[in-house]
Design a protein around this motif. Structure first.
Motif, PDB file in Angstrom:
ATOM      1  N   UNK A 106       1.431  -1.379   0.075  1.00 20.65           N
ATOM      2  CA  UNK A 106       0.067  -0.286   0.100  1.00 20.65           C
ATOM      3  C   UNK A 106       1.220   1.268   0.355  1.00 20.65           C
ATOM      4  N   UNK A 107       0.420   2.370  -0.407  1.00 26.75           N
ATOM      5  CA  UNK A 107       1.164   3.376  -0.469  1.00 26.75           C
ATOM      6  C   UNK A 107       0.793   4.517   0.596  1.00 26.75           C
ATOM      7  N   UNK A 134      -5.449  10.095   4.115  1.00 26.36           N
ATOM      8  CA  UNK A 134      -5.093  10.591   3.102  1.00 26.36           C
ATOM      9  C   UNK A 134      -4.070   9.790   2.271  1.00 26.36           C
ATOM     10  N   UNK A 135      -4.566   9.324   0.806  1.00 21.64           N
ATOM     11  CA  UNK A 135      -3.300   8.313   0.026  1.00 21.64           C
ATOM     12  C   UNK A 135      -2.823   9.162  -1.015  1.00 21.64           C
ATOM     13  N   UNK A 136      -2.137   8.972  -1.712  1.00 22.58           N
ATOM     14  CA  UNK A 136      -1.249   9.810  -3.283  1.00 22.58           C
ATOM     15  C   UNK A 136      -1.792   9.490  -3.831  1.00 22.58           C
ATOM     16  N   UNK A 137      -3.243   8.286  -3.915  1.00 26.22           N
ATOM     17  CA  UNK A 137      -3.243   7.522  -5.677  1.00 26.22           C
ATOM     18  C   UNK A 137      -4.918   7.762  -5.543  1.00 26.22           C
ATOM     19  N   UNK A 193     -10.838  11.506   1.226  1.00 23.78           N
ATOM     20  CA  UNK A 193     -10.618  11.236   2.121  1.00 23.78           C
ATOM     21  C   UNK A 193     -11.632   9.211   2.983  1.00 23.78           C
ATOM     22  N   UNK A 194     -10.397   8.736   3.384  1.00 24.22           N
ATOM     23  CA  UNK A 194     -11.050   7.428   4.025  1.00 24.22           C
ATOM     24  C   UNK A 194     -11.081   7.511   5.622  1.00 24.22           C
ATOM     25  N   UNK A 195     -12.271   8.202   5.916  1.00 22.81           N
ATOM     26  CA  UNK A 195     -12.859   8.390   7.406  1.00 22.81           C
ATOM     27  C   UNK A 195     -12.823   6.593   8.094  1.00 22.81           C
ATOM     28  N   UNK A 208     -11.676   5.341  -3.991  1.00 24.35           N
ATOM     29  CA  UNK A 208     -11.263   4.443  -4.679  1.00 24.35           C
ATOM     30  C   UNK A 208      -9.607   4.198  -5.061  1.00 24.35           C
ATOM     31  N   UNK A 209      -9.349   4.290  -3.733  1.00 23.51           N
ATOM     32  CA  UNK A 209      -7.731   3.382  -4.040  1.00 23.51           C
ATOM     33  C   UNK A 209      -7.443   2.427  -2.519  1.00 23.51           C
TER      34      UNK A 209
END
Length: 228
Positions: A92-93, A119-122, A126-128, A161-162
Motif C-alpha cells: 500500500x502507498x 489521506x492517500x497519494x493515490x 478522504x477515508x474515514x 477509489x484507492x
C-alpha cells in the motif's frame, strides 16, 4: 475477576471464525513520550514499528504526535497526526492521517472513541475510520501492576477509489500485563489478536502479535493514555 473472565471469553468467541483462515505471526512495538505543556494540556510523541512473518519483516511504521486536553476529571479530548509508512510485503502507498478522539476513564475502565481521516497519494478521497475502544484494568497490588484486557473495533463509514471499503473491517483484542519501569516509565506487555473480516474478495486474516508498549510520562495528568 468476573469482568475480566467475561472479556477473555468474548475474545475467544470472536476469534473462532478465523481458525480456518490465513494467519500471521507478528511483533508490534510502540514508544510514547508524554510531555506536559500546561496544567491540563499535554503532547504525546509516538513511534510505532510492526513486523510480520507473512510480509517478510518490517511492514509498517508510524510517526506522529497527539495534543491532549483534560476538560474534566476522567475526560480528555485529543487531536493528532501520523505519517504511516509501508514496507516489504505491504504494498500500500504511504499515508498521512489526522485523528480526533475523546478518552474517558472511570475506576478500572477506560474507553476511547477515535475518528481517523486517511489521506492517500493515490486518490483525492478522504477515508474515514471510526474506532471505539474499551479497556479493563485489574490491579494486582500497590506497585501499579495490573492485568488488562481491551477490545477495539474498526468501522469504515465510506469507500474510496484507492482501496478503503465501507463497513466493519476488523477487531483488535489485547490481553496483557501493565507494570512500571522506574518512576516515569510504564510498560504494557501482552498478546494481541487482530481479526480482519473477509471483504472485497480477500480472505479473512488472523494476526497473532507480541505487543510491547513503553510510555515515558514526564508529567502527571489524571487521564489514562490509550495508545496504539
Amino acid at each position: 475477576m468476573r469482568v475480566l473472565s467475561l472479556l477473555l471469553l468474548a475474545f475467544s468467541l470472536m476469534a473462532t471464525p478465523a481458525w480456518a483462515q490465513q494467519e500471521d505471526a507478528q511483533a508490534w512495538g510502540q514508544l510514547n513520550i508524554v510531555l506536559p505543556v500546561a496544567p491540563r494540556l499535554r503532547v504525546t510523541l509516538e513511534q510505532i514499528a510492526r513486523i510480520s512473518d507473512r510480509q517478510g519483516g518490517l511492514y509498517t511504521t508510524e510517526f506522529g504526535g497527539l495534543v491532549g486536553w483534560q476538560v474534566a476529571k476522567g475526560v480528555e479530548l485529543g487531536f493528532g497526526y501520523r505519517y504511516v509508512g509501508f514496507y516489504n510485503g505491504n504494498l500500500a502507498p504511504d499515508e498521512n492521517r489526522l485523528r480526533q478522539q475523546v478518552v474517558l476513564t472511570s475506576g478500572r475502565f477506560a474507553g476511547r472513541l477515535r475518528l481517523d481521516e486517511r489521506f492517500s497519494p493515490v486518490g483525492p478521497e478522504i477515508g474515514f475510520r471510526v474506532r471505539p475502544l474499551l479497556r479493563y484494568n485489574l490491579p494486582l497490588g500497590p506497585k501499579r501492576v495490573a492485568l488488562f484486557a481491551s477490545h477495539e473495533s474498526f468501522i469504515l463509514p465510506n469507500s474510496t477509489s484507492w482501496g478503503q471499503r465501507a463497513g466493519y473491517e476488523r477487531m483488535r483484542n489485547i490481553v496483557g500485563l501493565a507494570f512500571p519501569i522506574g518512576d516515569a516509565v510504564t510498560a504494557d506487555l501482552g498478546y494481541l489478536n487482530q481479526y480482519r473480516l473477509p471483504r472485497g474478495g480477500a480472505r479473512a486474516q488472523m494476526d497473532h502479535a507480541l505487543n510491547v508498549q513503553l510510555t515515558v510520562n514526564l508529567g502527571t495528568l489524571g487521564v489514562a493514555g490509550l495508545h496504539d
